[in-house]
Design a protein around this motif. Structure first.
Motif: not given
Length: 376
Positions: A16, A57-58, A61, A90, A122, A125-126, A129, A207-208, A211
């Motif tokens: 991270r 980051f994803l 996560a 979430g 972002i 999205t996190i 996810s 993007w997900i 994750a």
């Protein structure tokens, strides 16, 4: 169990922190460099490095989500209760993303368009996810139990990641859901209100998928076999990453592609697979560094940043891109921008240090300030 020893999880904070540093340099050079400086190879490689913070980051996560789910699962909590706890977290992160957009809009009052409130960033999205991972884990744990549950969780997570990656190109082009209102379509392909998908946003596709790749990795790392062979498992992860990279490069070099419109840098499953491979290589390197390198020596700037990554992300944006930018935008050279980057790094490191040291001591500090002055 891996989760029982926090020191063995230092690699997560280290990764991270690495994501934070890559994010700082990407944002600082992008915001401050003059048009002429932006034509250099240095800037090109700087922005290429900027393709990694969001996947990191994803991916992390997903690993952290697996750790939490595993902990609740081992307590024999019912799947619905596990899903409630994880999906709620979430939703909190998603709400933070909306709050962040509102803050940025209010600070930039007068020149920021109202549509900025609905940008897919972002944090959004996190949060999404985590809610989707919670739903998938609930479904799998409701259908499977015992030893089969872990295998089902890994396969469902990896399969979901692959499916999202494979669906990304058409959902950005030939299968665009343009019948949806743009704020909803933007969560599918990042179209925003501009009529075409935007590369600078973070929609569900692709993007997900990072994750869910992290979720699959997290459940593998917590298996009994992996815990008994921890070092071997991490090096196998790195080897798998190299195989992914080589496979993706081979697929990209083929004369015929699966999709009618092929955009390697933004939607290609091949580029996604390369980044997953590099994430696995970074995972192995961070584990090795945390165990045998300088990681155990004492204070680690990357681990410190990683422990407060949400806060430093939130704060640094305003001092790089916002109204309170510490340097004039798009008007300085590499030397000045690099000094600005160093300033941001040190300031965010100090902020992270204070955040972790003062966490949980708010009541004590408040009592100290309220303490009456002693008589003289």
């Amino acid at each position: 169990m891996v989760a029982s020893n926090p020191s063995r999880l230092a690699y997560i904070d280290w990764m991270r922190g690495l994501a934070c540093v890559l994010m700082f340099q990407t944002h600082c050079y992008d915001s401050w460099l003059s048009p002429s400086a932006r034509q250099s190879k240095f800037f090109m490689y700087s922005q290429l490095g900027g393709t990694f913070p969001a996947p990191l980051f994803l991916f992390l996560a997903g690993i952290s989500f697996a750790l939490v789910t595993e902990k609740l699962w081992k307590k024999n909590l019912p799947p619905a209760q596990i899903a409630h706890a994880t999906i709620r977290r979430g939703a909190e992160i998603f709400a933070f993303g909306l709050l962040f957009r509102l803050q940025e809009y209010l600070i930039a009052w007068g020149w920021a368009p109202l549509s900025d409130l609905l940008r897919v960033d972002i944090l959004n999205t996190i949060g999404l996810s985590m809610m989707l991972m919670g739903a998938v884990c609930w479904l799998v744990l409701s259908l499977h139990c015992g030893a089969q549950a872990r295998l089902a969780l890994v396969l469902a997570s990896a399969g979901t990641a692959l499916l999202i990656s494979l669906l990304t190109p058409p959902l950005w082009t030939t299968w665009r859901p343009n019948w949806l209102p743009w704020p909803l379509e933007s969560y599918i392909n990042g179209v925003h209100n501009l009529g075409t998908p935007q590369a600078g946003l973070f929609p569900i596709f692709p993007w997900i998928a990072f994750a869910f790749a992290g979720l699959a990795s997290g459940f593998i790392l917590q298996s009994q076999w992996a815990r008994q062979r921890e070092t071997l498992t991490f090096f196998l992860a790195g080897a798998a990453g190299l195989v992914f990279i080589a496979t993706a490069r081979w697929l990209d070099a083929q004369p015929h592609q699966l999709y009618a419109i092929y955009d390697y840098w933004h939607t290609s499953p091949n580029f996604w697979l390369i980044r997953v491979g590099m994430l696995l290589v970074i995972l192995t390197a961070s584990y090795a560094w945390s165990r045998w390198g300088a990681g155990p020596w004492g204070f680690s700037p990357l681990i410190q940043l990683g422990q407060a990554s949400l806060l430093v992300y939130w704060v640094h944006i305003e001092f790089v891109y916002g109204r309170f930018s510490i340097l004039p935008k798009h008007s300085v050279g590499f030397r000045t921008a690099s000094l600005g980057l160093l300033t941001i790094f040190l300031a965010m490191l100090l902020l992270a240090f204070l955040r972790t040291r003062l966490k949980g001591h708010g009541a004590e500090m408040l009592a100290w300030f309220r303490r009456p002055a002693s008589a003289h």
